[in-house]
Design a protein around this motif. Sequence first.
Motif, PDB file in Angstrom:
ATOM      1  N   TYR A 266       0.838  -1.210   0.000  1.00  0.00           N
ATOM      2  CA  TYR A 266       0.000   0.000   0.000  1.00  0.00           C
ATOM      3  C   TYR A 266       0.868   1.254   0.000  1.00  0.00           C
ATOM      4  N   ASP A 271      -1.976  -2.565  -4.487  1.00  0.00           N
ATOM      5  CA  ASP A 271      -2.796  -3.462  -3.660  1.00  0.00           C
ATOM      6  C   ASP A 271      -3.745  -2.701  -2.736  1.00  0.00           C
ATOM      7  N   GLU A 272      -4.442  -1.706  -3.271  1.00  0.00           N
ATOM      8  CA  GLU A 272      -5.400  -0.941  -2.466  1.00  0.00           C
ATOM      9  C   GLU A 272      -6.685  -1.724  -2.205  1.00  0.00           C
ATOM     10  N   ASN A 273      -6.847  -2.863  -2.861  1.00  0.00           N
ATOM     11  CA  ASN A 273      -8.026  -3.698  -2.653  1.00  0.00           C
ATOM     12  C   ASN A 273      -7.780  -4.830  -1.656  1.00  0.00           C
ATOM     13  N   SER A 274      -6.608  -4.837  -1.027  1.00  0.00           N
ATOM     14  CA  SER A 274      -6.337  -5.848  -0.006  1.00  0.00           C
ATOM     15  C   SER A 274      -7.138  -5.522   1.251  1.00  0.00           C
ATOM     16  N   VAL A 278      -8.152  -1.698   1.788  1.00  0.00           N
ATOM     17  CA  VAL A 278      -9.541  -1.221   1.847  1.00  0.00           C
ATOM     18  C   VAL A 278      -9.755  -0.353   3.084  1.00  0.00           C
ATOM     19  N   GLU A 281      -8.226   3.073   2.623  1.00  0.00           N
ATOM     20  CA  GLU A 281      -9.020   3.908   1.720  1.00  0.00           C
ATOM     21  C   GLU A 281     -10.282   4.422   2.396  1.00  0.00           C
ATOM     22  N   ASN A 317      -9.628   5.281  -3.814  1.00  0.00           N
ATOM     23  CA  ASN A 317      -9.755   4.274  -4.859  1.00  0.00           C
ATOM     24  C   ASN A 317     -11.223   4.069  -5.239  1.00  0.00           C
ATOM     25  N   GLN A 319     -12.685   1.813  -7.119  1.00  0.00           N
ATOM     26  CA  GLN A 319     -13.155   0.424  -7.052  1.00  0.00           C
ATOM     27  C   GLN A 319     -13.511   0.038  -5.622  1.00  0.00           C
ATOM     28  N   VAL A 320     -12.688   0.478  -4.680  1.00  0.00           N
ATOM     29  CA  VAL A 320     -12.965   0.203  -3.262  1.00  0.00           C
ATOM     30  C   VAL A 320     -14.275   0.854  -2.853  1.00  0.00           C
ATOM     31  N   GLU A 323     -17.382  -0.915  -4.180  1.00  0.00           N
ATOM     32  CA  GLU A 323     -17.681  -2.173  -3.485  1.00  0.00           C
ATOM     33  C   GLU A 323     -18.106  -1.954  -2.031  1.00  0.00           C
ATOM     34  N   TYR A 324     -17.552  -0.911  -1.397  1.00  0.00           N
ATOM     35  CA  TYR A 324     -17.813  -0.687   0.029  1.00  0.00           C
ATOM     36  C   TYR A 324     -18.573   0.617   0.286  1.00  0.00           C
TER      37      TYR A 324
END
Length: 423
Positions: A266, A271-274, A278, A281, A317, A319-320, A323-324
């Motif tokens: 990070y 790997d910001e989706n780890s 997450v 972010e 991010n 994408q994060v 999803e969240y």
Amino acid sequence: MPISSFFNREIIISLLVASFPVLCLAYGSGYNLPPILLLVAALSFCRQFNKVNYTTQVKWVLGSFSIYFLTYLASTLYYGGSFAEIDMPNRIVLVLPIFLLLLLYPPKVDFLTSGFIIGSIIACIVAMIHIYDFNTGRAFSDSLESIHPSLKGYMPIQSGNMAMTLGLISLTISIHFLGKKSWWKFIFTLIAAFLGIYASFLSGSRGGWIFLPVAIVYLAFSNRQLITKKIALVSILVLGTAIFSMDQNKEITSRLDAATYQVIQYQKGHDENSSLGVRFELWKSAIYTTEQHPIFGSGYQGREVLREKWAHDGLVNAQVIKEYLHSHSHNQFLEDLSVRGVIGLTALLAIFIIPLGIFITNHRIANSPQQKMINQCGAISVIMMIGYCLSQAMFRHNSGIIFYSLITVILLAPSISMREKQS
């Protein structure tokens, strides 16, 4: 024990109180039944609440817990949110009648300590069944409900943190027996403490391990008069053995290695989706939201709108956030700060600081080992919950807010009652 004495109020209430740590992790939603039974008992005695000695400490507890709920209610009304938003925090108000009941009939300390010790042992037995019989990889996995309905309600983070608290409270009790030189009780409760802590490690809930050194330092300092060179040497050997045995568990070591790897990645912008990525972010998003609405927060709906804005602006991010979007901030302090502002954060800090202050104050003036033990158990519980809230919004889950609020009043009631008797 005569049958008539078994059915007296003090015994029944003490048994109900002791059943909470015992059942907490015995099955998926084991933390629900004892609070319901205690609340029913409390409401049946509500006419006697005028007999409670409403000391300054009692008023501070009642006030802080009530204000915490009221900040949720005020935020919901101000932002026109759904009343479902106050469903979770109302648990902290519902424990107040239980608190008053326990001030009238303080739970017997022997029952209470036995409940914590048994609960810690059960936590480890259950965790080992999950790992070695069900092959879940992590104890208390939320996928367990597919195996049997009774397993519904487990969450690895929440349950792992609860196991850690049960283990550390058992450790505090073991130190009490060490002071009394009750060697067999000391050894038995020390084993129970190790089992509870090990159950937390089997859950893989890394956030629950952050404040473990803080708790150990607190207990060492509070009981420094008991620590001799021999005891220190034995403790180091036991701790070394425990660490070695945990190191042999591939799941534990892999979780620690993964955490280190994710942080490094990070920091490099990858790997910001780890799991940790997450969280980072979501924390960034909460901080940006707080800067926009520092006093009253943004409310839940406003928080979601701003999350999308931060993602669109490239601050977090995308994408994060996609999803969240509806998730909490994975940090109770940032969660309350971003949604309810400084007012919400202040209310949150109050339900930590006020009970902790009471436990520390009453420990300092306590004149019996039992009093000191109860207050140390309470302080440990609060300290650990503060640590859990750094990486998880514990109070956005039924288990977290019930566990903290009920354990706190269960330990505050004898702490305050013992202080009154001493006075």
